[in-house]
Enzyme design. Structure first.
Site, short mmCIF file in Angstrom:
data_model
loop_
_atom_site.label_atom_id
_atom_site.label_comp_id
_atom_site.label_asym_id
_atom_site.label_seq_id
_atom_site.Cartn_x
_atom_site.Cartn_y
_atom_site.Cartn_z
N ASP A 1 0.83 -1.19 0.00
CA ASP A 1 0.00 0.00 0.00
C ASP A 1 0.88 1.25 0.00
O ASP A 1 1.86 1.33 0.74
CB ASP A 1 -0.87 -0.03 1.27
CG ASP A 1 -1.95 1.02 1.28
OD1 ASP A 1 -2.81 0.97 0.38
OD2 ASP A 1 -1.94 1.89 2.18
N GLU B 1 1.74 -0.39 -4.83
CA GLU B 1 0.80 0.65 -5.25
C GLU B 1 1.64 1.91 -5.42
O GLU B 1 1.85 2.68 -4.49
CB GLU B 1 -0.30 0.89 -4.20
CG GLU B 1 -1.34 1.88 -4.71
CD GLU B 1 -2.09 2.64 -3.62
OE1 GLU B 1 -3.12 3.24 -3.90
OE2 GLU B 1 -1.62 2.65 -2.45
C1 GLC Z 1 -4.29 3.01 -0.69
C2 GLC Z 1 -5.45 2.06 -0.61
C3 GLC Z 1 -6.66 2.84 -0.21
C4 GLC Z 1 -6.41 3.44 1.16
C5 GLC Z 1 -5.13 4.26 1.16
C6 GLC Z 1 -4.66 4.56 2.54
O1 GLC Z 1 -4.47 3.97 -1.66
O2 GLC Z 1 -5.60 1.38 -1.81
O3 GLC Z 1 -7.81 2.04 -0.18
O4 GLC Z 1 -7.48 4.25 1.53
O5 GLC Z 1 -4.07 3.58 0.54
O6 GLC Z 1 -4.14 3.41 3.15
#
Ligand code: GLC
Ligand code: MG
Length: 524
Positions: A198, A262
């Site tokens: 994440d 991500e």
């Molecule tokens: C990422 C996740 C999202 C979350 C954010 C904070 O973007 O995919 O769902 O709200 O991180 O952890």
């Protein structure tokens, strides 16, 4: 060969896949009960959105313990059993690691905020407020609003790049780094095949907490909305050191463990840096591609950029939906099944790994959710503007009461979508369905080396039309324009078309494509 190269992975929003105990919330035993579906589909791995204990301020992305399982999802035994059973179905399990921040309920943070000299104080990012009580710098949260919250007890502010309930960790502290290495090993030792990471691009912040520059008309819409370019709280050069150390751990396992980040950055050029020299993230999600519309020229541009910029020997990764954006059958295809089929065929025919999102295989569209039933904090804050819940609703296994998701009569945590429109049971019976198309495309990747791992080369690009070669003999052609088209000088056999009646058709001179039609062809 690293197993995740050119693999097909499948993201499961853990609370919405299948509910085994009738509480309206999907759980690990529910997932285990549907491994047959996933094996039948042919996926190599599943990624489960956060499975850790959490107060759910951000539905699991606010972790309170990195070494356990959320009670709503099950127990550690359930997770071990799922990993074992998945393995028997030839499926690996990826978890979702959230290293950028913890819940403010995490014992580390509870300790950190208790006193300035607390053992975990420096595990988080604290700074004095300005003389007039202003925040320490101008950073804004990714969810809009100040990125700092003043903490009365100790008279300092803590940083949160997301919700105030999500306190950012301080990755300049070697103890934090050591702890996350321990977390990785703990799960790898338990048989977890890897992690989706994440907010991978954000975990190291500028050491001096310098102010971000003001956004101008030249900057992205998102930056303009925030009023600043996240120069100092995101995408810092030092983040790569952390990724490199994690990759070394992942690669020390047999079989190799995978890290998919991500990497939420605006340009493919920046995405590409997260592969390092093949020694950083295994895969880096391509957000610019995800944000491109379903337009032949625009997508071809993104794909060519990724092909040119991602370092040799590294593997691109493609995805059309996830739990933060509108599902692609809605966002890209506007509910048109033919365009959704083109998008699916495209995703599964590019060079690289693919992440499908649960429901993609049946062309599940966004669910309209009344404002009073919104549960995502960001959607609640910006109703009408952001709706992350629309893509998080329960999987449609059938049109029976409970949707095959939960027991009949149980109210699911988020409402069901249109179950008649798309569900697994009906589509299993229909060989022309999106479900069979997904399965057949995945099977074709396994059958044809060219399609699975062959080089990408653009073959034709006209307004609305995009065709590319994979390896020596595979041609993929997509007509996303408003009119039928003819591609001259094509000879071969259609293996899979979005119009399944064309499977097996021999093309002797020219390939005709209707509006919103795509094919994969073996060239003569
Ligand atoms: C990422 C996740 C999202 C979350 C954010 C904070 O973007 O995919 O769902 O709200 O991180 O952890
Ligand atoms: Mg349940």
């Amino acid at each position: 060969m690293e197993w995740w190269r050119n693999a097909v992975c499948y993201q499961i929003y853990s609370r919405s896949f299948a509910d085994s105990d009738g509480d309206g919330v999907g759980d690990l035993r529910g997932i285990a009960a549907h491994l047959d579906h996933l094996e039948w589909l042919g996926v190599d791995a599943i990624w489960l959105t956060p499975t850790f204990p959490s107060p759910n301020a951000d539905w699991g992305y606010d972790v309170a313990d990195y070494y356990d399982v959320h009670p709503a999802l099950g127990t550690m035994e359930d997770l071990d059993a799922l990993v074992r059973a998945a393995g028997e179905h030839g499926i690996r399990v990826l978890l979702d690691l959230v290293p950028n921040h913890t819940s403010v309920a995490h014992p580390w943070f509870v300790d950190a905020r208790s006193a300035r000299d607390a053992a975990h104080r420096d595990w988080y990012v604290w700074a004095d407020p300005g003389p007039d009580g202003a925040p320490p710098n101008n950073w804004v949260s990714s969810f809009i609003g100040p990125a700092w919250t003043y903490d009365d007890a100790t008279g300092q502010c803590y940083l949160h790049n997301f919700l105030p309930e999500q306190a950012d960790l301080n990755f300049w502290n070697p103890d934090v780094r050591a702890e996350f290495e321990r977390i990785l090993r703990y799960w790898f030792d338990r048989g977890i095949a890897g992690f989706r990471i994440d907010v991978a691009h954000m975990i190291v912040k500028d050491r001096d907490l310098r102010d971000n520059p003001t956004a101008t008309a030249e900057d992205s819409i998102l930056d303009q909305l925030r009023g600043q370019v996240p120069l100092y709280n995101s995408n810092r050069p030092e983040v790569h050191d952390v990724h490199r150390s994690w990759r070394a751990i992942a690669s020390s396992y047999e079989p190799d463990r995978m890290l998919v980040g991500e990497t939420f950055v605006g340009e493919v050029r920046e995405v590409a840096t997260y592969y390092g020299d093949g020694d950083e993230l295994s895969l880096a999600f391509n957000i610019p591609f995800l944000q491109t519309e379903l337009d032949a020229g625009a997508l071809a541009y993104q794909v060519e950029a990724a092909e040119a910029l991602i370092p040799d020997g590294c593997c691109p990764v493609w995805t059309g939906s996830n739990h933060d954006v509108s599902r692609f059958p809605t966002r890209w295809a506007n509910g048109d099944p033919a365009r959704a089929r083109c998008a699916l065929l495209m995703l599964l025919s590019l060079r690289g790994s693919v992440f499908l999102y649960y429901g993609d295989e049946i062309g599940m569209t966004d669910t309209v959710i009344p404002e009073e039933r919104l549960l995502d904090p960001v959607s609640k804050r910006f109703p009408g503007l952001i709706n992350r819940d629309a893509a998080r609703t329960p999987m449609a296994w059938s049109s029976a009461p409970g949707a095959g998701f939960t027991a009949a009569g149980v109210e699911p945590w988020l409402p069901f979508g249109d179950l008649q429109r798309a569900n697994v049971a009906d589509q299993r019976e229909d060989h022309a369905s999106m479900l069979h198309l997904t399965r057949d495309l995945i099977a074709l990747r396994r059958e044809l080396d060219d399609l699975r791992s062959g080089e990408y080369a653009t073959h034709a690009l006209h307004p609305g039309v995009w065709a590319w070669r994979r390896g020596e003999r595979v041609l993929v052609a997509l007509n996303l324009g408003d009119d039928p088209v003819t591609l001259e000088d094509v000879r071969g056999t259609i293996r899979i078309g979005t119009d399944r009646a064309r499977d097996g058709e021999v093309v002797t001179r020219a390939l005709e494509l209707a509006q919103a039609e795509a094919v994969i062809l073996i060239l003569e």
